[in-house]
Design an enzyme around this catalytic site. Structure first.
Site, PDB file in Angstrom:
ATOM      1  N   ARG A 248       0.813  -1.223   0.000  1.00 44.20           N
ATOM      2  CA  ARG A 248       0.000   0.000   0.000  1.00 44.20           C
ATOM      3  C   ARG A 248       0.841   1.264   0.000  1.00 44.20           C
ATOM      4  O   ARG A 248       0.661   2.148  -0.837  1.00 44.20           O
ATOM      5  CB  ARG A 248      -0.848   0.046   1.276  1.00 44.20           C
ATOM      6  CG  ARG A 248      -2.302  -0.177   1.105  1.00 44.20           C
ATOM      7  CD  ARG A 248      -2.871  -0.466   2.485  1.00 44.20           C
ATOM      8  NE  ARG A 248      -2.088  -1.532   3.076  1.00 44.20           N
ATOM      9  CZ  ARG A 248      -2.328  -2.811   2.844  1.00 44.20           C
ATOM     10  NH1 ARG A 248      -3.339  -3.177   2.134  1.00 44.20           N
ATOM     11  NH2 ARG A 248      -1.549  -3.737   3.363  1.00 44.20           N
ATOM     12  N   THR A 249       1.734   1.383   0.964  1.00 44.53           N
ATOM     13  CA  THR A 249       2.429   2.665   1.154  1.00 44.53           C
ATOM     14  C   THR A 249       3.326   2.977  -0.043  1.00 44.53           C
ATOM     15  O   THR A 249       3.325   4.100  -0.551  1.00 44.53           O
ATOM     16  CB  THR A 249       3.242   2.626   2.468  1.00 44.53           C
ATOM     17  OG1 THR A 249       2.362   2.269   3.526  1.00 44.53           O
ATOM     18  CG2 THR A 249       3.864   3.971   2.778  1.00 44.53           C
TER      19      THR A 249
ATOM     20  N   LYS B 168      25.308  -5.258  -1.302  1.00 47.45           N
ATOM     21  CA  LYS B 168      26.739  -5.432  -1.626  1.00 47.45           C
ATOM     22  C   LYS B 168      27.619  -4.794  -0.555  1.00 47.45           C
ATOM     23  O   LYS B 168      28.801  -4.560  -0.766  1.00 47.45           O
ATOM     24  CB  LYS B 168      27.054  -4.783  -2.979  1.00 47.45           C
ATOM     25  CG  LYS B 168      26.332  -5.392  -4.160  1.00 47.45           C
ATOM     26  CD  LYS B 168      26.791  -4.718  -5.445  1.00 47.45           C
ATOM     27  CE  LYS B 168      25.923  -5.107  -6.632  1.00 47.45           C
ATOM     28  NZ  LYS B 168      26.191  -4.251  -7.799  1.00 47.45           N
TER      29      LYS B 168
ATOM     30  N   ARG C 291      11.405   3.868   3.977  1.00 48.04           N
ATOM     31  CA  ARG C 291      10.873   2.923   4.984  1.00 48.04           C
ATOM     32  C   ARG C 291      12.007   2.017   5.430  1.00 48.04           C
ATOM     33  O   ARG C 291      12.757   1.488   4.600  1.00 48.04           O
ATOM     34  CB  ARG C 291       9.744   2.085   4.401  1.00 48.04           C
ATOM     35  CG  ARG C 291       9.365   0.920   5.320  1.00 48.04           C
ATOM     36  CD  ARG C 291       8.115   0.209   4.895  1.00 48.04           C
ATOM     37  NE  ARG C 291       6.938   0.993   5.221  1.00 48.04           N
ATOM     38  CZ  ARG C 291       5.705   0.488   5.233  1.00 48.04           C
ATOM     39  NH1 ARG C 291       5.502  -0.769   4.925  1.00 48.04           N
ATOM     40  NH2 ARG C 291       4.675   1.251   5.539  1.00 48.04           N
TER      41      ARG C 291
ATOM     42  N   HIS D 134       4.871   6.356  11.693  1.00 49.98           N
ATOM     43  CA  HIS D 134       4.411   6.219  10.302  1.00 49.98           C
ATOM     44  C   HIS D 134       3.529   7.442  10.028  1.00 49.98           C
ATOM     45  O   HIS D 134       2.302   7.344   9.978  1.00 49.98           O
ATOM     46  CB  HIS D 134       3.615   4.915  10.181  1.00 49.98           C
ATOM     47  CG  HIS D 134       3.335   4.465   8.785  1.00 49.98           C
ATOM     48  ND1 HIS D 134       3.523   5.267   7.675  1.00 49.98           N
ATOM     49  CD2 HIS D 134       2.857   3.285   8.315  1.00 49.98           C
ATOM     50  CE1 HIS D 134       3.170   4.588   6.593  1.00 49.98           C
ATOM     51  NE2 HIS D 134       2.773   3.393   6.945  1.00 49.98           N
TER      52      HIS D 134
HETATM   53  C1  NCD Z   1       1.351  -0.806   8.508  1.00 51.99           C
HETATM   54  C2  NCD Z   1       2.836  -0.644   8.596  1.00 51.99           C
HETATM   55  O1  NCD Z   1       3.583  -1.084   7.712  1.00 51.99           O
HETATM   56  O2  NCD Z   1       3.244  -0.042   9.561  1.00 51.99           O
HETATM   57  N1  NCD Z   1       0.796  -0.850   7.279  1.00 51.99           N
HETATM   58  C3  NCD Z   1       0.735   0.260   6.462  1.00 51.99           C
HETATM   59  O3  NCD Z   1       1.684   0.967   6.238  1.00 51.99           O
HETATM   60  N2  NCD Z   1      -0.458   0.540   5.905  1.00 51.99           N
HETATM   61  C4  NCD Z   1       0.776  -1.707   9.521  1.00 51.99           C
HETATM   62  C5  NCD Z   1       1.177  -3.155   9.532  1.00 51.99           C
HETATM   63  O4  NCD Z   1       2.165  -3.570   8.942  1.00 51.99           O
HETATM   64  O5  NCD Z   1       0.448  -3.897  10.195  1.00 51.99           O
END
Ligand code: NCD
Length: 309
Positions: free
Chosen positions: A61-62, A89, A111, A139
Site C-alpha cells: 500500500r504505502t 553489496k 521505509r 508512520h
Molecule cells: C502498517 C505498517 O507497515 O506499519 N501498514 C501500512 O503501512 N499501511 C501496519 C502493519 O504492517 O500492520
C-alpha cells in the site's frame, strides 16, 4: 491565512508537527483528492521533480500510494527496494543516500525496519526526507491519512473518542495516530492484551484498557491493528485463536458500539484474527476510503514539500 510552510521540510514524525501543521496539511488534501476522481488523473504540478522511494521493508500500500501520488503530479518516481540495491553489496546507508542525492533526487521517501533511520538520513542530506515507516517508531503519512479520513466521516475531531485496538506496542501506526489524534483534540484509548500495551502512555494523555467490550461503547472510531509477530522477540499471546476471542472486531462486538461508529484498519488485514470479514467489508468500515485518501494525502505532502506555498 496560515503561516505554516512545508517547502523543503522533512516529514519525519508526527511528534514534531503542531496541531496547526496537521490542519494545514489536511486542508490541502481535498483539491488533490479531486484530481484522482477525474477521468485523466494527472496534473503538471511536479513536472521535472524526482521522487525516490527507498524501501528496506516490505510494503504494498504505502509504496504504491507514494508512487501513484508522485505520478499523478507528473513527478518522475523511482522505486528502490533493498533486495535490488547495493546495500546488499555492503554499501552503507549514508553512502547510498549521498549517491541518490548526487543524482539530484528532489525528495527521498524512506521505509526501514530500524527506528530513526529516516532521521539519520535527513541529517546528512540536503534534500527533504519523508518517513514511510521506521521500525516500531512512527508512520506519519499513515496517521495523516487516518485523521483526514476520520474528519471526512465525523466532522471536527475535537472531543471525539478514538479507540485503537491490538498490538499497540509494536505499532508505528498506533504511535503516530495517538500523537495526531491528541494534537487535534481527540480523546484516545488504546486496548489490547497487557503484553501488547506499551509503558508511558499516560504521558501522551492516553487511556489504556484490556477490556474491548467495555471500551468500544464510548468510541466514535475504532481502529483495528494487526498482530505484528515479525516485531516480537517473545511470545506475547498464548495463540491467535485466544487473541481473536477477546480482540477480534466481530459483528456482535460492533453491536456494542454507538450508531455511526467508524471502523478503520491501516492494512494489511488478517481476516478472522483482528477483524471479522463481514465487519471489514461492512457498512461501518472505511478501510478502502483510507487507501483512497492515502494517495491524496501523499499528493498534498509532495506538493507542499516540493512545490507549494
Ligand atoms: C502498517 C505498517 O507497515 O506499519 N501498514 C501500512 O503501512 N499501511 C501496519 C502493519 O504492517 O500492520
Amino acid at each position: 491565512m496560515s503561516s505554516v510552510s512545508f517547502r523543503g521540510r522533512d516529514l519525519l514524525d508526527v511528534e514534531s508537527l503542531s496541531g496547526e501543521d496537521i490542519r494545514h496539511i489536511l486542508d490541502a488534501v481535498p483539491s488533490f483528492k479531486e484530481v484522482s476522481q477525474r477521468d485523466i488523473k494527472k496534473v503538471p504540478t511536479l513536472r521535472g521533480k524526482t521522487v525516490i522511494n527507498l524501501f528496506f521493508e516490505p510494503s504494498t500500500r504505502t509504496r504504491t500510494s507514494f508512487e501513484i501520488a508522485g505520478k499523478r503530479l507528473s513527478a518522475d518516481v523511482i522505486n528502490i527496494s533493498v533486495a535490488t540495491s547495493s546495500v546488499s553489496k555492503g554499501e552503507s546507508l549514508r553512502d547510498m543516500a549521498d549517491n541518490l542525492a548526487a543524482m539530484q533526487a528532489d525528495v527521498l521517501v524512506v521505509r526501514h525496519g530500524v527506528a530513526g533511520v529516516p532521521h539519520l538520513l535527513a541529517r546528512s542530506m540536503a534534500q527533504p526526507v519523508i518517513n514511510a515507516g521506521d521500525g516500531a517508531h512512527e508512520h506519519p503519512t499513515q496517521a495523516l491519512l487516518d485523521v483526514f479520513t476520520l474528519q471526512e466521516q465525523l466532522g471536527p475531531l475535537d472531543g471525539r473518542n478514538a479507540l485503537i485496538v491490538g498490538d499497540i506496542a509494536s505499532s508505528r501506526v498506533a504511535r503516530s495516530n495517538v500523537l495526531a489524534m491528541r494534537k487535534l483534540g481527540m480523546r484516545v484509548c488504546v486496548c489490547g492484551p497487557r503484553t501488547m500495551l506499551p509503558v508511558g502512555l499516560d504521558q501522551l494523555g492516553v487511556e489504556s484498557t484490556s477490556n474491548f467490550d467495555e471500551a468500544i461503547q464510548r468510541a466514535d472510531a475504532v481502529m483495528m491493528l494487526r498482530v505484528q509477530r515479525e516485531r516480537h522477540n517473545d511470545i506475547l499471546i498464548p495463540s491467535l485463536a485466544e487473541y481473536a476471542d477477546q480482540y477480534c472486531l466481530t459483528t456482535q462486538r460492533l453491536q456494542l458500539a454507538k450508531d455511526g461508529v467508524v471502523v478503520m484498519h491501516p492494512g494489511p488485514i488478517n481476516r478472522g484474527v483482528e477483524i471479522a470479514p463481514e465487519v471489514a467489508d461492512g457498512l461501518t468500515s472505511v478501510i478502502l476510503q483510507q487507501v483512497t485518501n492515502g494517495v491524496a494525502v501523499r499528493m498534498a505532502l509532495l506538493y507542499l514539500i516540493l512545490g507549494g506555498g
